[in-house]
Design a protein around this motif. Structure first.
Motif, PDB file in Angstrom:
ATOM      1  N   VAL A 151       0.800  -1.239   0.000  1.00 38.37           N
ATOM      2  CA  VAL A 151       0.000   0.000   0.000  1.00 38.37           C
ATOM      3  C   VAL A 151       0.830   1.286   0.000  1.00 38.37           C
ATOM      4  O   VAL A 151       0.262   2.370  -0.128  1.00 38.37           O
ATOM      5  N   LYS A 152       2.145   1.169   0.110  1.00 42.49           N
ATOM      6  CA  LYS A 152       2.935   2.384   0.330  1.00 42.49           C
ATOM      7  C   LYS A 152       2.780   3.428  -0.777  1.00 42.49           C
ATOM      8  O   LYS A 152       2.879   4.627  -0.503  1.00 42.49           O
ATOM      9  N   ASP A 153       2.513   2.985  -2.005  1.00 48.92           N
ATOM     10  CA  ASP A 153       2.299   3.949  -3.089  1.00 48.92           C
ATOM     11  C   ASP A 153       0.824   4.264  -3.297  1.00 48.92           C
ATOM     12  O   ASP A 153       0.456   4.951  -4.245  1.00 48.92           O
ATOM     13  N   LYS A 154      -0.023   3.725  -2.419  1.00 46.56           N
ATOM     14  CA  LYS A 154      -1.470   3.885  -2.600  1.00 46.56           C
ATOM     15  C   LYS A 154      -2.140   4.342  -1.311  1.00 46.56           C
ATOM     16  O   LYS A 154      -3.296   4.014  -1.044  1.00 46.56           O
ATOM     17  N   LEU A 155      -1.405   5.075  -0.503  1.00 48.63           N
ATOM     18  CA  LEU A 155      -1.933   5.446   0.813  1.00 48.63           C
ATOM     19  C   LEU A 155      -3.181   6.309   0.714  1.00 48.63           C
ATOM     20  O   LEU A 155      -3.977   6.359   1.648  1.00 48.63           O
ATOM     21  N   HIS A 156      -3.350   6.979  -0.422  1.00 44.51           N
ATOM     22  CA  HIS A 156      -4.516   7.857  -0.545  1.00 44.51           C
ATOM     23  C   HIS A 156      -5.650   7.232  -1.336  1.00 44.51           C
ATOM     24  O   HIS A 156      -6.673   7.860  -1.581  1.00 44.51           O
ATOM     25  N   LYS A 157      -5.475   5.935  -1.647  1.00 45.95           N
ATOM     26  CA  LYS A 157      -6.599   5.198  -2.243  1.00 45.95           C
ATOM     27  C   LYS A 157      -7.543   4.739  -1.133  1.00 45.95           C
ATOM     28  O   LYS A 157      -7.122   4.511   0.001  1.00 45.95           O
ATOM     29  N   SER A 158      -8.805   4.554  -1.488  1.00 49.30           N
ATOM     30  CA  SER A 158      -9.768   4.087  -0.490  1.00 49.30           C
ATOM     31  C   SER A 158      -9.376   2.705   0.022  1.00 49.30           C
ATOM     32  O   SER A 158      -9.013   1.815  -0.762  1.00 49.30           O
ATOM     33  N   ALA A 159      -9.463   2.520   1.316  1.00 49.94           N
ATOM     34  CA  ALA A 159      -9.155   1.205   1.907  1.00 49.94           C
ATOM     35  C   ALA A 159     -10.070   0.131   1.329  1.00 49.94           C
ATOM     36  O   ALA A 159      -9.706  -1.038   1.259  1.00 49.94           O
ATOM     37  N   LEU A 160     -11.262   0.545   0.896  1.00 46.02           N
ATOM     38  CA  LEU A 160     -12.230  -0.419   0.366  1.00 46.02           C
ATOM     39  C   LEU A 160     -11.847  -0.937  -1.011  1.00 46.02           C
ATOM     40  O   LEU A 160     -12.432  -1.900  -1.494  1.00 46.02           O
ATOM     41  N   SER A 161     -10.857  -0.312  -1.642  1.00 46.22           N
ATOM     42  CA  SER A 161     -10.461  -0.767  -2.977  1.00 46.22           C
ATOM     43  C   SER A 161      -9.491  -1.954  -2.909  1.00 46.22           C
ATOM     44  O   SER A 161      -9.119  -2.507  -3.931  1.00 46.22           O
ATOM     45  N   PHE A 162      -9.101  -2.349  -1.721  1.00 50.82           N
ATOM     46  CA  PHE A 162      -8.164  -3.465  -1.582  1.00 50.82           C
ATOM     47  C   PHE A 162      -8.909  -4.780  -1.346  1.00 50.82           C
ATOM     48  O   PHE A 162     -10.094  -4.786  -1.014  1.00 50.82           O
ATOM     49  N   SER A 163      -8.162  -5.889  -1.479  1.00 57.15           N
ATOM     50  CA  SER A 163      -8.773  -7.212  -1.282  1.00 57.15           C
ATOM     51  C   SER A 163      -9.131  -7.414   0.187  1.00 57.15           C
ATOM     52  O   SER A 163      -8.658  -6.680   1.064  1.00 57.15           O
ATOM     53  N   GLY A 164      -9.949  -8.435   0.460  1.00 54.26           N
ATOM     54  CA  GLY A 164     -10.363  -8.715   1.831  1.00 54.26           C
ATOM     55  C   GLY A 164      -9.176  -8.927   2.765  1.00 54.26           C
ATOM     56  O   GLY A 164      -9.143  -8.402   3.881  1.00 54.26           O
ATOM     57  N   GLY A 165      -8.208  -9.682   2.294  1.00 62.29           N
ATOM     58  CA  GLY A 165      -7.021  -9.957   3.126  1.00 62.29           C
ATOM     59  C   GLY A 165      -6.225  -8.693   3.386  1.00 62.29           C
ATOM     60  O   GLY A 165      -5.719  -8.481   4.503  1.00 62.29           O
ATOM     61  N   GLN A 166      -6.117  -7.852   2.359  1.00 64.46           N
ATOM     62  CA  GLN A 166      -5.407  -6.581   2.543  1.00 64.46           C
ATOM     63  C   GLN A 166      -6.183  -5.673   3.494  1.00 64.46           C
ATOM     64  O   GLN A 166      -5.599  -5.030   4.368  1.00 64.46           O
ATOM     65  N   GLN A 167      -7.514  -5.652   3.333  1.00 65.12           N
ATOM     66  CA  GLN A 167      -8.345  -4.826   4.224  1.00 65.12           C
ATOM     67  C   GLN A 167      -8.181  -5.261   5.676  1.00 65.12           C
ATOM     68  O   GLN A 167      -8.113  -4.426   6.584  1.00 65.12           O
ATOM     69  N   GLN A 168      -8.104  -6.582   5.884  1.00 68.44           N
ATOM     70  CA  GLN A 168      -7.957  -7.055   7.262  1.00 68.44           C
ATOM     71  C   GLN A 168      -6.623  -6.592   7.842  1.00 68.44           C
ATOM     72  O   GLN A 168      -6.534  -6.187   9.001  1.00 68.44           O
ATOM     73  N   ARG A 169      -5.564  -6.622   7.026  1.00 70.28           N
ATOM     74  CA  ARG A 169      -4.260  -6.157   7.525  1.00 70.28           C
ATOM     75  C   ARG A 169      -4.255  -4.643   7.735  1.00 70.28           C
ATOM     76  O   ARG A 169      -3.607  -4.142   8.653  1.00 70.28           O
ATOM     77  N   ILE A 170      -5.018  -3.918   6.916  1.00 71.35           N
ATOM     78  CA  ILE A 170      -5.162  -2.468   7.141  1.00 71.35           C
ATOM     79  C   ILE A 170      -5.879  -2.230   8.485  1.00 71.35           C
ATOM     80  O   ILE A 170      -5.502  -1.359   9.264  1.00 71.35           O
ATOM     81  N   CYS A 171      -6.888  -3.062   8.762  1.00 71.58           N
ATOM     82  CA  CYS A 171      -7.598  -2.936  10.052  1.00 71.58           C
ATOM     83  C   CYS A 171      -6.657  -3.237  11.223  1.00 71.58           C
ATOM     84  O   CYS A 171      -6.740  -2.588  12.273  1.00 71.58           O
ATOM     85  N   ILE A 172      -5.785  -4.215  11.027  1.00 71.58           N
ATOM     86  CA  ILE A 172      -4.822  -4.519  12.094  1.00 71.58           C
ATOM     87  C   ILE A 172      -3.864  -3.342  12.265  1.00 71.58           C
ATOM     88  O   ILE A 172      -3.574  -2.917  13.388  1.00 71.58           O
ATOM     89  N   ALA A 173      -3.420  -2.754  11.147  1.00 72.23           N
ATOM     90  CA  ALA A 173      -2.526  -1.589  11.224  1.00 72.23           C
ATOM     91  C   ALA A 173      -3.223  -0.418  11.927  1.00 72.23           C
ATOM     92  O   ALA A 173      -2.613   0.280  12.752  1.00 72.23           O
ATOM     93  N   ARG A 174      -4.501  -0.235  11.635  1.00 68.94           N
ATOM     94  CA  ARG A 174      -5.276   0.844  12.272  1.00 68.94           C
ATOM     95  C   ARG A 174      -5.286   0.665  13.790  1.00 68.94           C
ATOM     96  O   ARG A 174      -5.194   1.619  14.557  1.00 68.94           O
ATOM     97  N   LEU A 175      -5.368  -0.609  14.194  1.00 68.02           N
ATOM     98  CA  LEU A 175      -5.358  -0.916  15.618  1.00 68.02           C
ATOM     99  C   LEU A 175      -3.962  -0.721  16.224  1.00 68.02           C
ATOM    100  O   LEU A 175      -3.806  -0.129  17.290  1.00 68.02           O
ATOM    101  N   LEU A 176      -2.945  -1.208  15.523  1.00 71.61           N
ATOM    102  CA  LEU A 176      -1.578  -1.100  16.044  1.00 71.61           C
ATOM    103  C   LEU A 176      -1.160   0.360  16.193  1.00 71.61           C
ATOM    104  O   LEU A 176      -0.366   0.689  17.086  1.00 71.61           O
ATOM    105  N   ALA A 177      -1.702   1.224  15.326  1.00 71.29           N
ATOM    106  CA  ALA A 177      -1.322   2.636  15.364  1.00 71.29           C
ATOM    107  C   ALA A 177      -1.627   3.265  16.728  1.00 71.29           C
ATOM    108  O   ALA A 177      -0.898   4.133  17.190  1.00 71.29           O
TER     109      ALA A 177
END
Ligand code: ADP
Ligand code: ADP
Length: 242
Positions: free
Chosen positions: A142-168
């Motif tokens: 995602v590093k080159d796509k940080l300003h893309k909607s999180a919903l545009s990623f696959s389910g597995g990627q979305q789950q890791r984004i959710c984990i990152a949101r929590l870790l933050a």
């Protein structure tokens, strides 16, 4: 030599829970140590999610629920004044079965909690975004796509984004309720690897119906049946075939 025991972060004692008249948890005693992953396993409907939701007071929203017993986080009563639940939810974060990123950019997802906490400095936010996404093993994707909607990623990627949101927001405890059941095997494995990768900084409790997942990633396994805790122990010992 005596092994230093890891600190017990969450302690629960004699937990009973009723949905109306119906008793769903029976006298559960269970503690969780830092730097350990505990898997909660057992058949569907045995009370795993119900118990997990007690730990960050998610159940408080359910009408006609009665919860008794003692719950502490770092020695503090989890069921203290209601106004403390905002802090509690930051300390005890949760990941759900269905990835649930907010419908805005990856960057705004990961910085959401930080901004709520009053962090405004761009450099600090940028650093925390990179660090959290790296910990959740999603940075490269995602590093080159940080300003893309999180919903545009696959389910597995979305789950890791959710984990990152929590870790933050740097919680003490991470609760995961069947976080990989909606994902393909490769995505599931990436989530498992992520959890193994971060466990030295957290206390992790995962509800799963996947036995090989439990045996692969957990240090402790707690087995529930019909609202009772029937066994808890070292995963390696519990999964040994006689
Ligand atoms: P598990 O996570 O092990 O599948 P749950 O904790 O979801 O089990 O459910 C335990 C029991 O409590 C089940 O019998 C379920 O039907 C019941 N239950 C769960 N949530 C509620 C609710 N909000 N209201 C009433 N009963 C519920
Ligand atoms: P005690 O049960 O020891 O009297 P209190 O709830 O009075 O604990 O809190 C003592 C201190 O710890 C206070 O400064 C309070 O803000 C802080 N505190 C309470 N609960 C938590 C918590 N869950 N996480 C972090 N700090 C907490």
């Amino acid at each position: 030599t005596t092994k230093t025991e890891a600190k017990e972060i969450i302690k629960t004692e004699n937990v009973n829970l009723y949905y109306g008249e119906r008793k769903a948890l029976h006298g559960i005693n269970l503690n969780f140590r830092e730097n350990e992953i505990t898997a909660l396993i057992g058949p569907s409907g045995c009370g795993k999610s119900t118990y997990l939701r007690c730990l960050n007071r998610m159940n408080d929203l359910i009408p006609n629920i009665t919860i008794t017993g003692s719950f502490t986080l770092n020695g503090h009563n989890i069921y203290g004044p209601k106004e403390d639940t905002v802090r509690l939810r930051k300390e005890v974060g949760m990941v759900f079965q269905q990835p649930n990123p907010f419908p805005f950019s990856v960057y705004d997802n990961v910085t959401f909690g930080l901004k709520l906490a009053g962090i405004k400095d761009k450099k600090t936010l940028d650093e925390r975004v990179e660090e959290s996404l790296k910990q959740a093993a999603i940075w490269d994707e995602v590093k080159d796509k940080l300003h893309k909607s999180a919903l545009s990623f696959s389910g597995g990627q979305q789950q890791r984004i959710c984990i990152a949101r929590l870790l933050a927001i740097q919680p003490d405890v991470i609760l995961l309720d069947e976080p990989t059941s909606a994902l393909d095997p490769i995505s599931s494995q990436m989530i498992e690897d992520t959890l193994l990768n971060i466990k030295d900084r957290y206390t992790i409790i995962i509800v799963t119906h996947n036995m090989s997942q439990a045996s692969r990633i957990s240090d402790k396994t707690a087995f529930m049946l019909n609202g009772h805790l029937v066994e808890v122990g070292d995963t390696k010992k519990m999964f040994l075939t006689p």
